[in-house]
Design a protein around this motif. Sequence first.
Motif, PDB file in Angstrom:
ATOM      1  N   MET A   1       0.879  -1.262   0.111  1.00 38.77           N
ATOM      2  CA  MET A   1       0.071   0.084  -0.037  1.00 38.77           C
ATOM      3  C   MET A   1       0.904   1.141   0.013  1.00 38.77           C
ATOM      4  N   THR A   2       0.672   2.252  -0.732  1.00 40.89           N
ATOM      5  CA  THR A   2       1.173   3.537  -0.913  1.00 40.89           C
ATOM      6  C   THR A   2       1.125   4.406   0.172  1.00 40.89           C
ATOM      7  N   PRO A   3       2.113   4.796   0.928  1.00 41.19           N
ATOM      8  CA  PRO A   3       1.762   5.794   1.986  1.00 41.19           C
ATOM      9  C   PRO A   3       1.060   7.161   1.519  1.00 41.19           C
ATOM     10  N   PRO A   4       0.400   7.849   2.320  1.00 40.75           N
ATOM     11  CA  PRO A   4      -0.202   9.141   2.022  1.00 40.75           C
ATOM     12  C   PRO A   4       0.839   9.955   1.522  1.00 40.75           C
ATOM     13  N   GLN A  36      10.337   7.231   8.199  1.00 43.35           N
ATOM     14  CA  GLN A  36       9.750   5.753   8.787  1.00 43.35           C
ATOM     15  C   GLN A  36       8.905   5.356   7.755  1.00 43.35           C
ATOM     16  N   GLY A  37       9.016   6.072   6.561  1.00 42.49           N
ATOM     17  CA  GLY A  37       8.246   5.284   5.354  1.00 42.49           C
ATOM     18  C   GLY A  37       6.692   5.428   5.341  1.00 42.49           C
TER      19      GLY A  37
END
Length: 70
Positions: A1-4, A36-37
């Motif tokens: 899942m791509t972070p915001p 932190q990604g």
Amino acid sequence: MTPPACVLDTSVMLKWFRQGERFAPQALALRAAYLQGDLEIWAPTLAACELANVLCFKNDLSADQVQEMV
């Protein structure tokens, strides 16, 4: 899942190195989330030019701070 993701203004990036500024804790929280990604950070194309402009006129930044920014 791509972070915001968020687009940062140069003033926010400067707060990473100038902790006495207003909203510096919030700027540092964004940086920590990125490291932190947990967040993607995007910057406008002119951000490097804007940063260089500030560095030309701010006398209160040490050489180490300038080198870290660049």
